[in-house]
Design an enzyme around this catalytic site. Structure first.
Site, PDB file in Angstrom:
ATOM      1  N   GLU A  35      28.011 -18.670  -2.412  1.00  0.00           N
ATOM      2  CA  GLU A  35      28.712 -19.267  -3.509  1.00  0.00           C
ATOM      3  C   GLU A  35      27.972 -20.302  -4.295  1.00  0.00           C
ATOM      4  O   GLU A  35      27.735 -21.126  -3.748  1.00  0.00           O
ATOM      5  CB  GLU A  35      30.423 -19.339  -3.419  1.00  0.00           C
ATOM      6  N   ASP A  38      23.421 -18.945  -6.651  1.00  0.00           N
ATOM      7  CA  ASP A  38      22.530 -17.994  -7.824  1.00  0.00           C
ATOM      8  C   ASP A  38      21.899 -18.567  -8.865  1.00  0.00           C
ATOM      9  O   ASP A  38      20.670 -18.684  -8.951  1.00  0.00           O
ATOM     10  CB  ASP A  38      23.377 -16.900  -8.194  1.00  0.00           C
ATOM     11  N   ASP A 176      25.805 -11.173  -9.802  1.00  0.00           N
ATOM     12  CA  ASP A 176      27.090  -9.809  -9.913  1.00  0.00           C
ATOM     13  C   ASP A 176      26.601  -8.877 -10.471  1.00  0.00           C
ATOM     14  O   ASP A 176      26.879  -7.707  -9.880  1.00  0.00           O
ATOM     15  CB  ASP A 176      28.082 -10.592 -11.129  1.00  0.00           C
TER      16      ASP A 176
END
Length: 387
Positions: A35, A38, A176
């Site tokens: 988390e 990225d 995502d």
């Protein structure tokens, strides 16, 4: 035809008084671990889920673009000649932003045809399951087909990210869209966000008798608001002060030097990203060597890091994680950008009813709103559904 497919087809026919060229869909995603790594050029490990956004799209004979959806009454109209991020706002910035972003990746927007699109979805909005990337990815594969662009999935992921960054104004990374476009059933996408190298890793949840339970707190969050942006700014500050281009260039051995150089808050932000990158690598290795029943401690440690170092959890998420673990989940963590949204709990199949009941009761006892709990399974990525 599924209920969602029928709803989209009917919605298109009603709004535009014509038949669509075809239907395309893309899934939401859940991030198993990794988390806020990225946008720091790090590692992530998401998978596409069996909740999807479906778009019906039809090609026009002129330059007009019209977008509509089941979740908004208005139909937004715009000429391709006026398609710039500055002209986009609200929910329509997601699909229209993709059309604009395709122009930044080689589509000749002066030569392509206009289009009409109707959107519906069963990906929960605001739950941290990336309903936005599902819209972007579904529209991207649809326009890639009808405009005959020939772009591969990794480029389409960059298209979706650019749309979200520039048209929507959310400073998100590429995770995502990559999960939504590259996902495979019963597998997760091990993604290097620097090189964009992606490897599909089998999860083996079914064989191990495990389910991934989503605990949607129904506490809304918004990526384009200050909390997400300030965390990204802290990461950039930490990298600059440490003399590296991004936090990807640091490892756990660098944290002692970071503690000496950085203020306490920046250090804790950096420590989360550095240790979370390592947890992603450890999770992939553990899955390969020992299987999914051995990754629980890594999920737990990820939540503690997000709660204490990155400070993006909220009381509802902490309660969900603590209650799920106490009731038999082998590991649990918040997932998504934070400040609300959902937690995940890797849970033996037989314990799903008990965990669901315990979390619901715990929320009621604390006076929190009723959470929404449901199981998701790793699914295939974006695709054309039918002609």
């Amino acid at each position: 035809m599924s209920d969602l497919h029928q709803t989209v087809t009917t919605g298109f026919q009603t709004r535009f008084d014509t038949e669509p060229t075809g239907l395309w869909s893309a899934p939401g995603r859940v991030n198993l671990i990794g988390e806020h790594t990225d946008y720091n050029d790090g590692f992530v490990f998401p998978f596409a889920i069996d909740r999807r956004t479906v778009v019906a799209l039809g090609v026009r004979a002129d330059r007009l673009v019209r977008v509509a959806s089941s979740f908004a009454e208005e139909t937004v109209e715009l000429s391709l000649d006026d398609l710039t991020p500055e002209n986009l706002e609200g929910w329509s910035a997601y699909p229209l932003g993709v059309a604009w972003a395709l122009g930044q990746f080689g589509a000749d927007l002066a030569a392509v045809a206009g289009f009409e699109v109707f959107i519906d979805s069963d990906v929960p909005i605001g739950a941290g399951l990336s309903s936005s990337a599902a819209i972007e990815s579904a529209v991207a594969v649809a326009l890639n087909d009808v405009w005959q662009l020939g772009l591969d999935r990794r480029v389409l992921a960059r298209v979706g990210q650019l749309a979200e960054n520039r048209a929507v104004g959310a400073p998100t990374g590429i995770m995502d869209q990559s999960a939504s476009l590259l996902g495979r059933a019963d597998a997760a996408v091990f993604l290097d966000c620097r090189s964009l190298a992606a490897e599909v890793i089998p999860l083996g949840f079914d064989a191990a008798g495990l389910e991934l339970l989503i605990i949607d707190t129904r506490v809304s969050h918004a990526h384009s608001t200050g909390g997400y942006a300030s965390r990204r700014a802290s990461c950039e500050k930490g990298a600059q002060l440490m003399g590296v281009s991004s936090l990807r260039d640091l490892d756990v051995d660098d944290l002692a030097r970071a503690r000496d150089l950085l203020d306490d808050e920046t250090f804790r932000r950096v420590r989360h990203v550095v240790t979370e990158n390592q947890r992603v690598l450890d999770t992939v290795r553990t899955l390969r060597e020992q299987g999914p029943t051995a990754i629980g401690a890594l999920l737990d440690a990820s939540h503690v890091s997000m709660r204490d170092d990155f400070e993006i959890s909220v009381s509802e998420l902490d309660l969900a994680v603590e209650t799920a673990r106490a009731t038999g989940a082998i590991g649990a963590r918040m997932t998504g950008g934070g400040f609300g949204g959902a937690a995940i709990a890797l849970t033996p199949h037989a314990l799903i009813p008990a965990v669901t009941a315990a979390v619901t009761a715990a929320f009621a006892a604390r006076g929190f709103g009723t959470p929404d709990l449901f199981v998701v399974r790793a699914a295939d990525g974006a695709a054309r559904e039918q002609d």
